[in-house]
Design a protein around this motif. Sequence first.
Motif, short mmCIF file in Angstrom:
data_model
loop_
_atom_site.label_atom_id
_atom_site.label_comp_id
_atom_site.label_asym_id
_atom_site.label_seq_id
_atom_site.Cartn_x
_atom_site.Cartn_y
_atom_site.Cartn_z
N ARG A 116 0.84 -1.20 0.00
CA ARG A 116 0.00 0.00 0.00
C ARG A 116 0.88 1.25 0.00
O ARG A 116 0.65 2.19 -0.75
CB ARG A 116 -0.94 0.03 1.19
CG ARG A 116 -1.80 1.30 1.25
CD ARG A 116 -2.69 1.35 2.47
NE ARG A 116 -3.51 0.17 2.62
CZ ARG A 116 -4.61 -0.12 1.91
NH1 ARG A 116 -5.01 0.72 0.98
NH2 ARG A 116 -5.28 -1.22 2.11
N PHE A 156 -4.00 -0.44 -5.89
CA PHE A 156 -5.13 0.05 -5.09
C PHE A 156 -6.38 -0.77 -5.36
O PHE A 156 -7.14 -1.08 -4.44
CB PHE A 156 -5.40 1.53 -5.37
CG PHE A 156 -4.32 2.44 -4.86
CD1 PHE A 156 -3.87 2.34 -3.54
CD2 PHE A 156 -3.73 3.38 -5.67
CE1 PHE A 156 -2.87 3.17 -3.06
CE2 PHE A 156 -2.74 4.22 -5.20
CZ PHE A 156 -2.31 4.12 -3.90
N ASP A 192 -8.78 -0.48 -2.12
CA ASP A 192 -8.71 0.89 -1.63
C ASP A 192 -9.39 1.81 -2.64
O ASP A 192 -8.76 2.36 -3.54
CB ASP A 192 -7.26 1.30 -1.39
CG ASP A 192 -7.14 2.61 -0.62
OD1 ASP A 192 -8.01 3.48 -0.79
OD2 ASP A 192 -6.18 2.73 0.14
N TRP A 246 -8.16 5.72 -2.84
CA TRP A 246 -6.96 5.97 -3.63
C TRP A 246 -7.17 5.63 -5.10
O TRP A 246 -6.60 6.27 -5.99
CB TRP A 246 -5.77 5.20 -3.06
CG TRP A 246 -5.03 5.99 -2.03
CD1 TRP A 246 -5.12 5.89 -0.68
CD2 TRP A 246 -4.08 7.04 -2.29
NE1 TRP A 246 -4.28 6.79 -0.07
CE2 TRP A 246 -3.63 7.51 -1.04
CE3 TRP A 246 -3.57 7.62 -3.45
CZ2 TRP A 246 -2.69 8.54 -0.93
CZ3 TRP A 246 -2.64 8.63 -3.32
CH2 TRP A 246 -2.21 9.09 -2.08
#
Length: 103
Positions: free
Chosen positions: A15, A54, A59, A62
């Motif tokens: 990440r 991402f 995520d 992002w």
Amino acid sequence: FEAALAERRSGQDERGEAETLAMLGAMHHMLADAGEAQRYPEAGRLYHQALPVFRRLGDRYWEAVVLHNLGELAFAQSDPVTAREHFTRAERIFRELNAKQAE
């Protein structure tokens, strides 16, 4: 950012690596917008490296940020069709995230 990227890679922080790639892309993007147009391809390359990470990590925030940045990048390079596609996808994700927060 280059040193941070090396550090994140050595620590196997996926990440963090993707975030650093996105931020490094943003730095190239800002410099390109400021007159160093030769940096646009590098900004795009970095964004495109970060985006699948991402997505794989789930995520969404992002992912939307990078899609938005890709939209700005395409617009700056006179590609309004691609810019619109990226902006539309980013907006959709931002709206979904906002709807989840409101629940």
